[in-house]
Design a protein around this motif. Sequence first.
Motif, mmCIF file in Angstrom:
data_model
loop_
_atom_site.group_PDB
_atom_site.id
_atom_site.type_symbol
_atom_site.label_atom_id
_atom_site.label_comp_id
_atom_site.label_asym_id
_atom_site.label_seq_id
_atom_site.Cartn_x
_atom_site.Cartn_y
_atom_site.Cartn_z
ATOM 1 N N GLY A 110 45.656 41.889 27.060
ATOM 2 C CA GLY A 110 45.699 42.088 28.480
ATOM 3 C C GLY A 110 44.633 41.745 29.537
ATOM 4 N N TRP A 111 44.523 42.280 30.881
ATOM 5 C CA TRP A 111 43.600 42.064 31.600
ATOM 6 C C TRP A 111 42.135 42.700 31.273
ATOM 7 C CZ3 TRP A 111 43.671 38.315 35.447
ATOM 8 C CH2 TRP A 111 44.806 37.772 35.860
ATOM 9 N N ALA A 112 42.186 43.704 30.666
ATOM 10 C CA ALA A 112 40.947 44.419 30.651
ATOM 11 C C ALA A 112 40.402 43.887 29.470
ATOM 12 C CB ALA A 112 41.348 45.884 30.105
ATOM 13 N N LEU A 143 44.125 30.370 23.519
ATOM 14 C CA LEU A 143 44.935 31.554 24.118
ATOM 15 C C LEU A 143 46.231 31.492 23.199
ATOM 16 C CD1 LEU A 143 44.391 33.570 26.186
ATOM 17 C CD2 LEU A 143 45.674 32.265 28.004
ATOM 18 N N ARG A 144 46.854 30.642 23.121
ATOM 19 C CA ARG A 144 48.379 30.903 22.627
ATOM 20 C C ARG A 144 48.275 31.186 21.404
ATOM 21 N NH1 ARG A 144 50.382 25.134 23.926
ATOM 22 N NH2 ARG A 144 49.971 24.980 21.734
ATOM 23 N N ARG A 145 47.335 30.663 20.423
ATOM 24 C CA ARG A 145 47.153 31.296 19.224
ATOM 25 C C ARG A 145 46.492 32.801 18.860
ATOM 26 N NH1 ARG A 145 47.422 25.962 19.560
ATOM 27 N NH2 ARG A 145 48.538 24.841 18.127
ATOM 28 N N HIS A 153 42.793 37.943 28.022
ATOM 29 C CA HIS A 153 43.734 36.885 28.502
ATOM 30 C C HIS A 153 44.211 36.475 29.818
ATOM 31 C CE1 HIS A 153 44.806 36.663 23.818
ATOM 32 N NE2 HIS A 153 43.498 36.697 24.035
ATOM 33 N N GLY A 154 44.407 37.432 30.573
ATOM 34 C CA GLY A 154 44.869 37.251 31.829
ATOM 35 C C GLY A 154 43.753 36.438 32.702
ATOM 36 N N TRP A 155 42.606 36.753 32.539
ATOM 37 C CA TRP A 155 41.448 36.171 32.997
ATOM 38 C C TRP A 155 41.469 34.738 32.561
ATOM 39 C CZ3 TRP A 155 39.086 37.248 37.198
ATOM 40 C CH2 TRP A 155 38.904 38.630 37.746
ATOM 41 N N VAL A 156 41.417 34.522 31.273
ATOM 42 C CA VAL A 156 41.378 33.157 30.609
ATOM 43 C C VAL A 156 42.746 32.366 31.324
ATOM 44 C CG1 VAL A 156 41.908 31.807 28.521
ATOM 45 C CG2 VAL A 156 40.504 33.861 28.761
ATOM 46 N N ARG A 157 44.022 32.978 31.453
ATOM 47 C CA ARG A 157 45.177 32.352 32.261
ATOM 48 C C ARG A 157 44.679 31.857 33.569
ATOM 49 N NH1 ARG A 157 48.060 35.972 28.893
ATOM 50 N NH2 ARG A 157 48.196 37.689 30.434
ATOM 51 N N LEU A 158 43.921 32.767 34.168
ATOM 52 C CA LEU A 158 43.437 32.399 35.594
ATOM 53 C C LEU A 158 42.646 31.027 35.650
ATOM 54 C CD1 LEU A 158 43.751 33.524 38.512
ATOM 55 C CD2 LEU A 158 41.661 34.832 38.225
ATOM 56 N N PHE A 159 41.681 31.120 34.627
ATOM 57 C CA PHE A 159 40.488 29.995 34.525
ATOM 58 C C PHE A 159 41.335 28.717 34.147
ATOM 59 C CE2 PHE A 159 37.605 33.456 32.831
ATOM 60 C CZ PHE A 159 37.388 33.817 33.868
ATOM 61 N N VAL A 160 42.440 28.706 33.242
ATOM 62 C CA VAL A 160 43.120 27.591 33.069
ATOM 63 C C VAL A 160 43.916 27.012 34.147
ATOM 64 C CG1 VAL A 160 45.453 26.765 32.062
ATOM 65 C CG2 VAL A 160 43.601 28.377 30.387
ATOM 66 N N PHE A 183 30.622 36.016 32.239
ATOM 67 C CA PHE A 183 30.839 37.407 32.139
ATOM 68 C C PHE A 183 31.928 37.639 31.532
ATOM 69 C CE2 PHE A 183 32.568 41.549 33.613
ATOM 70 C CZ PHE A 183 31.577 42.433 33.552
ATOM 71 N N THR A 184 32.989 37.149 31.611
ATOM 72 C CA THR A 184 34.316 37.483 30.754
ATOM 73 C C THR A 184 34.267 37.130 29.397
ATOM 74 O OG1 THR A 184 35.755 36.997 32.921
ATOM 75 C CG2 THR A 184 36.888 36.617 30.584
ATOM 76 N N ALA A 185 33.639 35.934 29.132
ATOM 77 C CA ALA A 185 33.459 35.399 27.636
ATOM 78 C C ALA A 185 32.477 36.325 26.956
ATOM 79 C CB ALA A 185 32.514 34.114 27.726
ATOM 80 N N SER A 186 31.515 37.294 27.725
ATOM 81 C CA SER A 186 30.699 37.978 27.007
ATOM 82 C C SER A 186 31.191 39.511 26.738
ATOM 83 C CB SER A 186 29.117 37.974 28.275
ATOM 84 O OG SER A 186 29.573 38.848 29.245
ATOM 85 N N ARG A 187 32.441 39.657 27.088
ATOM 86 C CA ARG A 187 32.770 41.105 26.985
ATOM 87 C C ARG A 187 33.356 41.400 25.362
ATOM 88 N NH1 ARG A 187 30.679 43.873 29.777
ATOM 89 N NH2 ARG A 187 29.293 42.163 29.683
ATOM 90 N N PRO A 188 33.266 42.530 24.983
ATOM 91 C CA PRO A 188 33.674 42.735 23.790
ATOM 92 C C PRO A 188 35.075 42.157 23.351
ATOM 93 C CG PRO A 188 32.740 44.618 24.403
ATOM 94 C CD PRO A 188 33.030 43.773 25.769
#
Length: 134
Positions: free
Chosen positions: A132-134, A125-127, A71-78, A62-67
């Motif tokens: 934000g989270w939204a 993510l770093r590059r 990055h907050g979610w990606v940090r959580l996945f990491v 779901f996160t990957a499919s958003r427009p």
Amino acid sequence: MSLFASPRFLRHVLFADAASCVATGLAQVLFANFLATWLGLPAWLLTATGWFLLAYAAVVAFTASRPVVAHGWVRLFVAGNLAWAVLCVAVLAGGVLSPGKLGMAWILAQAVVVVVLAELQWMSLRRAPAVGWA
């Protein structure tokens, strides 16, 4: 532009994360008893972690499919992927379970895959431009 800075690269890594979780989760849910015999792991553990992986895959996809990939979610996945790897190693080192050789390979394979995915997510993510989270 670096490959890792491309927003599409991050999406691809996230979808790969989701796909690996779906494959592993479905195998563990649908074939828990069979895998328990082959791997030397409790069927209840395979089923429970399988359902967790399926839920996690849904959130990642779901996160990957958003427009805009938040990055907050990606940090959580990491962090989640790294925690999964640590738990895999803890299961093997803890001595509470006694998986067979195939079971150890199954657990180690999961640890390696999630560490690689976490690293790819973190690098992209770093590059990438800050979001934000939204």
